[in-house]
Design a protein around this motif. Sequence first.
Motif: not given
Length: 189
Positions: A95-109, A16-21
Amino acid sequence: MNSNICFIDFETSGIDIYKDSPIEIGAVLIDSSGNFISEFHSYIKPRTKRNFTRASIEIHGIQPETVLNAPTQKAVLNDFFTSFGNDFRFGGWNVNFDVSFFKSMCHYSNMMRKFKKINHRHLDVQSINYLLNHLGVFNGELNSLSDLCQYFSITRSNNHSAIEDAKLTAQVYFKMVNILKEKIAQSPI
């Protein structure tokens, strides 16, 4: 436009990209001919204190203690962008799974400006595999990265290691590109 591809893979605390890291990143930068340019690997300290899912631990074997003192998401991204820049497109298995987590990291950073400079036309090796299965090349029998590694005689030493999976995905991608080139060359069109 640069045609470099950054093959990326994450191991995460859950799906879960919204809850997991993301807890581990592996990436290799490859040029359009398949030549290795650079690689990047790091564990990542989780952004939240949410427990790792049992399923995630069973898949990658990374325990919470392993990433307790890992670099923060922001530190990892700083190192990543310093190493790779952003003149590439992402490639990966699902790749969408990985890009989603990468984008989330960018957002929070607060690094969305850097993220937006990455070519947004990503290459999904799993979708290319689906196409080759659909065309009858693999007869529908190859459905995972492990299946394809075995088919192409690529040694896989460790399932679900982010850096190894990024490297293997790149190798499989270029093997598939060669198959597609042969198919096109044989086409009467």
